[in-house]
Motif scaffolding. Structure first.
Motif, PDB file in Angstrom:
ATOM      1  N   ARG A  80       0.822  -1.138  -0.174  1.00 52.73           N
ATOM      2  CA  ARG A  80       0.141  -0.049   0.134  1.00 52.73           C
ATOM      3  C   ARG A  80       1.160   1.088  -0.064  1.00 52.73           C
ATOM      4  O   ARG A  80       1.865   1.747   0.690  1.00 52.73           O
ATOM      5  N   ASN A  81       0.341   1.544  -1.106  1.00 50.06           N
ATOM      6  CA  ASN A  81       1.636   3.180  -1.333  1.00 50.06           C
ATOM      7  C   ASN A  81       1.663   4.713  -0.226  1.00 50.06           C
ATOM      8  O   ASN A  81       1.081   5.710  -1.298  1.00 50.06           O
ATOM      9  N   GLU A  82       1.295   4.301   1.334  1.00 45.09           N
ATOM     10  CA  GLU A  82       0.494   5.262   2.053  1.00 45.09           C
ATOM     11  C   GLU A  82       1.911   5.320   2.820  1.00 45.09           C
ATOM     12  O   GLU A  82       2.982   5.286   2.759  1.00 45.09           O
ATOM     13  N   GLY A  83       1.532   5.794   4.223  1.00 44.87           N
ATOM     14  CA  GLY A  83       2.435   6.373   5.154  1.00 44.87           C
ATOM     15  C   GLY A  83       3.362   5.259   6.113  1.00 44.87           C
ATOM     16  O   GLY A  83       2.694   3.829   5.518  1.00 44.87           O
ATOM     17  N   VAL A  84       4.437   5.812   6.351  1.00 41.30           N
ATOM     18  CA  VAL A  84       4.816   5.106   7.296  1.00 41.30           C
ATOM     19  C   VAL A  84       4.737   5.413   8.905  1.00 41.30           C
ATOM     20  O   VAL A  84       4.614   7.123   9.228  1.00 41.30           O
ATOM     21  N   SER A  85       4.884   4.546  10.013  1.00 43.50           N
ATOM     22  CA  SER A  85       4.427   4.714  11.546  1.00 43.50           C
ATOM     23  C   SER A  85       5.193   3.215  11.929  1.00 43.50           C
ATOM     24  O   SER A  85       5.776   2.502  11.378  1.00 43.50           O
ATOM     25  N   TRP A  86       4.902   3.900  13.221  1.00 39.96           N
ATOM     26  CA  TRP A  86       5.200   2.770  14.459  1.00 39.96           C
ATOM     27  C   TRP A  86       4.633   1.107  13.981  1.00 39.96           C
ATOM     28  O   TRP A  86       4.753   0.337  14.426  1.00 39.96           O
ATOM     29  N   ARG A 297       1.315  -7.088  12.956  1.00 41.65           N
ATOM     30  CA  ARG A 297       0.794  -6.420  14.208  1.00 41.65           C
ATOM     31  C   ARG A 297       0.790  -7.583  15.480  1.00 41.65           C
ATOM     32  O   ARG A 297       1.567  -7.208  16.156  1.00 41.65           O
ATOM     33  N   LEU A 298       0.226  -8.503  14.508  1.00 40.21           N
ATOM     34  CA  LEU A 298       0.212  -9.783  16.074  1.00 40.21           C
ATOM     35  C   LEU A 298       2.253 -10.397  16.084  1.00 40.21           C
ATOM     36  O   LEU A 298       1.564 -10.944  17.452  1.00 40.21           O
ATOM     37  N   VAL A 299       2.705 -10.562  15.770  1.00 41.22           N
ATOM     38  CA  VAL A 299       3.895 -10.263  15.660  1.00 41.22           C
ATOM     39  C   VAL A 299       4.866  -9.372  16.758  1.00 41.22           C
ATOM     40  O   VAL A 299       5.180  -9.907  17.997  1.00 41.22           O
ATOM     41  N   MET A 300       4.126  -7.865  16.949  1.00 39.57           N
ATOM     42  CA  MET A 300       4.353  -6.881  17.580  1.00 39.57           C
ATOM     43  C   MET A 300       3.711  -7.219  18.883  1.00 39.57           C
ATOM     44  O   MET A 300       4.265  -7.564  20.128  1.00 39.57           O
ATOM     45  N   ILE A 301       2.347  -7.631  19.070  1.00 40.04           N
ATOM     46  CA  ILE A 301       1.728  -7.994  20.615  1.00 40.04           C
ATOM     47  C   ILE A 301       2.265  -9.323  21.055  1.00 40.04           C
ATOM     48  O   ILE A 301       2.702  -8.872  22.067  1.00 40.04           O
ATOM     49  N   GLN A 305       7.269  -5.972  20.642  1.00 40.99           N
ATOM     50  CA  GLN A 305       7.609  -4.497  20.082  1.00 40.99           C
ATOM     51  C   GLN A 305       6.616  -3.823  19.909  1.00 40.99           C
ATOM     52  O   GLN A 305       5.089  -3.924  18.998  1.00 40.99           O
ATOM     53  N   THR A 306       6.830  -2.366  19.870  1.00 42.34           N
ATOM     54  CA  THR A 306       6.456  -1.405  19.416  1.00 42.34           C
ATOM     55  C   THR A 306       6.613   0.042  18.327  1.00 42.34           C
ATOM     56  O   THR A 306       6.330   0.739  18.223  1.00 42.34           O
ATOM     57  N   SER A 307       7.476  -1.477  17.585  1.00 43.79           N
ATOM     58  CA  SER A 307       7.930  -0.498  16.395  1.00 43.79           C
ATOM     59  C   SER A 307       6.950  -1.937  15.140  1.00 43.79           C
ATOM     60  O   SER A 307       7.932  -2.984  15.187  1.00 43.79           O
TER      61      SER A 307
END
Length: 308
Positions: A80-86, A297-301, A305-307
């Motif tokens: 998806r050609n969109e933003g980057v964040s945490w 995101r599942l891996v983050m949880i 990991q907060t990023s």
């Protein structure tokens, strides 16, 4: 890194054990459909045509359900050609599954069982720590409708602000810096993101979305303007999306055409009309429950990991 591999293996084991068939669908697509997102464009020299990197797996997996494969899933890269964040990355890994003769209630029960069982497999416990939050992933998870959650946390009943101008005026009154050209659906999404999502710390299903922001979901009987859709949230951010799939080809075409009019008016993040998919749908798709989960995101949880 090792936990991520074990998580993906556990996802496969869970779905395989329920009789799902793992498949692969095209990454290069003539129409970027299945989600409202800005795509990456590319060019196919031999075919002399523009193609898109997929923004979702949905429309090709539904073709397989139409073709007689009643339980399918894919774990694949999405662009998806969109933003980057945490919590956003332009390319990420998505699980999507589709089960014939199921609805969004069946899918919700499957999600609870799958995520809690994966947590037990990978961490040895259904309790995980994410930042300052201690999360209990054991079923049953909390369920609340989008309308009730927005009333509870913001005092906004979206049924009382059912036009774009009314909702825009209300959000401006509350100090929102909003795009004056945004659609009603986009404004509602921003309100939910601001007021509701941060409050959904323990695993929660947010249910029953307006049709304007869910053009591929089946209408909810007895609730005009709503569809059978949920997103689920953990630690205040979205983890996945699911709905009872719309299988009426006439209604689906009408909804795509509505999205096309929004695109013509200058909105970018809308569903793309996919004529081939509509033709497939006209051959007959059984009622089905569909699911998408962000693997990253599942891996983050599960790993704290907060990023992304």
């Amino acid at each position: 890194f090792l936990a991520r591999s074990r998580i993906i293996t556990a996802v496969r084991r869970f779905l395989d054990g329920r009789g799902f068939l793992e498949v692969e669908t095209p990454v290069l697509q003539p129409a970027a459909g299945g989600a409202a997102a800005r795509p990456f464009r590319t060019y196919h020299n031999a075919l002399d045509r523009q193609l898109y990197l997929r923004i979702a797996l949905e429309l090709y997996l539904k073709r397989l359900v139409i073709g007689g494969y009643d339980k399918v899933y894919e774990i694949g890269r999405i662009f998806r050609n969109e933003g980057v964040s945490w919590k956003y990355n332009p390319e990420f890994t998505m699980l999507e599954s589709y089960e014939a003769y199921a609805d969004y209630n069946d899918v919700a029960r499957m999600v609870e069982e799958m995520v809690s069982s994966i947590a037990l497999h990978v961490t040895g416990s259904g309790i995980v720590q994410f930042g300052e939050h201690t999360l209990d992933l054991a079923p049953p998870w909390h369920r609340v409708t989008m309308r009730d959650a927005l009333i509870e946390h913001a005092g906004i009943d979206f049924e009382e602000f059912r036009t774009r101008d009314k909702l825009l005026e209300e959000l401006r009154r509350r100090g929102f810096d909003v795009d004056p050209g945004a659609s009603w659906a986009k404004l509602l999404d921003e309100a939910v993101s601001h007021y509701v999502e941060p409050k959904l710390v323990q695993p929660t299903f947010l249910l029953d979305y307006p049709v304007e922001i869910s053009p591929l979901a089946k209408s909810k009987p007895g609730s005009p303007g709503l569809v059978e859709r949920f997103e689920f949230f953990i630690a205040g951010f979205e983890m996945g999306n699911a709905y009872s799939e719309l299988n009426d080809p006439i209604e689906q075409r009408e909804r795509f055409e509505t999205q096309a009019r929004l695109a013509a008016a200058g909105l970018e993040e809308v569903e793309t009309l996919d004529e081939d998919f509509l033709i497939a749908l006209e051959h007959g798709m059984p009622p089905a429950g569909g699911l998408g989960i962000g693997i990253d995101r599942l891996v983050m949880i599960l790993t704290g990991q907060t990023s992304i």
